[in-house]
Design an enzyme around this catalytic site. Structure first.
Site, PDB file in Angstrom:
ATOM      1  NE  ARG A 341      -3.882  -2.150   0.743  1.00  0.00           N
ATOM      2  CZ  ARG A 341      -4.825  -2.452  -0.138  1.00  0.00           C
ATOM      3  NH1 ARG A 341      -5.042  -1.850  -1.285  1.00  0.00           N
ATOM      4  NH2 ARG A 341      -5.640  -3.241   0.043  1.00  0.00           N
ATOM      5  CG  ASP A 342       4.529   3.308   2.284  1.00  0.00           C
ATOM      6  OD1 ASP A 342       4.533   4.456   1.702  1.00  0.00           O
ATOM      7  OD2 ASP A 342       5.270   3.343   3.327  1.00  0.00           O
ATOM      8  CG  MET A 343       2.415   3.251  -4.292  1.00  0.00           C
ATOM      9  SD  MET A 343       3.477   2.035  -4.895  1.00  0.00           S
ATOM     10  CE  MET A 343       3.099   0.500  -4.333  1.00  0.00           C
TER      11      MET A 343
END
EC number: 6.3.5.13
Length: 430
Positions: A341-343
């Site tokens: 989820r963490d870009m």
């Protein structure tokens, strides 16, 4: 073993395939009804089990190891579907065992997700393991990067024979200090290539920062990657240097080839007389990329390369694998669970090499985040469309007559492959 384990598992597998279900469902069923199935089946193999894990490169490296071992006449079981959870291994076993649960293989080579590998090795201690790297990847799943290193350390501790480590990744190399009784082998890089393959600490260091003081001297490596050419690679082992052609694209894949050679040599007995090194190198030269990992296609007569990107190092190496100009470029970034989820890691990638010709198309659920990132590096953007299907169609239409490259996260790659399968002029080159 319950008499119904294999028949029931095979039935679920057949029904799942007919309905287009996931490849891991039959394995999940077998894990529930017969938790000892994998251990009983795999511990009887003459050469045991080899586990391949790490943040980046598991799928292609596993494929290389399998083909290298097969070149030596070994029958190899592997989880070819790419499902690298324990239930994926169980599902793959169901497709290979006979009705009595017997597996016709000499050795198992299994790609395993870092977290699920821990559960697997608790049940089935491997004879060999290959630990590739520790990079920031899906931190929303694994937490701090040191947690990922701890997972790999547990895999090594459960290994009964040989542990193969990346000597250029400090977190992986340090695992050797915690081991007792296992043989440790390393794969590594020539000093001239170190700048091309930064580890995670190098990625976060300020430009020009000196190396941390007190680092131990690097151990000797079983296989060292010396040079990387456009379609060749040079390796050093057994006191000599060999050069071989390579079908694999991408400098990151070539480094993984050194890892695969190290593990294959360990399983075959290293420099033992029964290892045919010419055949080994010939097999390495013929390995094609795994599905979606540096895969080369032909679309309407022009090459199209799919490059999977999951973290800063992978994206940087992907960019370095192509000349600065001459390609139409598309970037597809999703943030689904399988992507992470963490870009925020996109901000640790330098996109300077894209300035000259820009990016023709951005897509995926994080297309606008990617657009913002490129603007900070003064990279021209052609179009932004979060919907992958029309974006891909527009990209192919707009770049007619040009070679193409698409940098994509995992679920974006799957979506692109689905769309490409609908085009009759698509051919898989490698």
């Amino acid at each position: 073993m319950p008499f119904y384990t294999v028949p029931l598992g095979k039935l679920v597998r057949r029904i799942s395939r007919l309905r287009g279900g996931g490849s891991a469902l039959p394995g999940l069923v077998v894990e529930k009804i017969d938790p000892g199935f994998m251990r009983r089946t795999l511990t009887t193999l003459p050469h045991g089990v080899a586990v391949v894990s790490g943040t980046n490169g598991k799928t292609t490296t596993t494929k290389m190891v399998v083909e290298l071992l097969e070149s030596q006449g070994l029958k190899v079981f592997t989880n070819r579907t790419g499902s690298n959870f324990t239930r994926g291994v169980a599902a793959a076993l169901l497709g290979e065992v006979d009705w009595r649960g017997r597996l016709d293989a000499d050795v198992a080579v299994l790609e395993l997700d870092e977290a699920h590998a821990v559960h697997f090795v608790n049940s089935v201690p491997p004879k060999y393991c290959l630990l590739l790297n520790v990079l920031r990847d899906q931190l929303d799943r694994f937490g701090e990067i040191d947690k990922t290193a701890q997972l790999l350390q547990h895999i090594a501790a459960k290994t009964t024979g040989t542990v193969v480590l990346n000597r250029e990744d400090p977190r992986v190399a340090r695992i050797a200090e915690t081991l007792t009784g296992q043989e440790v082998r390393y794969f590594g890089l020539d000093d001239s290539l170190l700048g091309t393959f930064p580890n995670d600490d190098d990625m976060r260091a300020a430009p020009g920062s000196p190396a941390p003081a007190g680092l131990p001297e690097k151990p000797a490596a079983d296989v060292v990657l010396r040079k990387v050419g456009a379609d060749t690679a040079e390796f050093e082992y057994d006191g000599g240097t060999v050069s071989t052609a390579m079908k694999l694209r991408g400098v990151y894949n070539i480094f993984n080839a050194a890892a695969a050679l190290t593990l294959a040599r360990a399983i075959c007995g290293g420099a033992a007389a029964d290892t045919n090194h010419e055949t080994l190198l010939e097999a390495l030269s013929q390995v094609a990329p795994a599905f979606g990992r540096g895969e080369s296609l032909t679309v309407e007569g022009q090459p199209l390369d799919l490059v999977l990107v999951k973290n800063p190092s992978g994206f940087r190496l992907g960019l370095k694998s192509f000349p600065a100009g001459g390609y139409a470029t598309m970037i597809a970034i999703n943030d689904n669970y399988a992507d992470g989820r963490d870009m925020s890691w996109l901000w640790d990638v330098e996109f300077d090499s894209l300035r000259a010709e820009g990016v023709d198309q951005l897509t995926g659920s994080r297309a606008y985040d990617m657009a913002l990132r490129l603007q900070y590096d003064d990279v021209r953007i052609g179009a932004v469309d979060p919907d992958i299907a029309p974006a891909l169609a527009a990209f192919i239409r707009g770049a007619k007559g040009q070679p193409k490259r698409i940098f994509c996260t995992y679920t974006a790659m799957l979506a692109i492959r689905r769309e490409l399968s609908k085009i009759t002029t698509v051919e898989v080159v490698s």
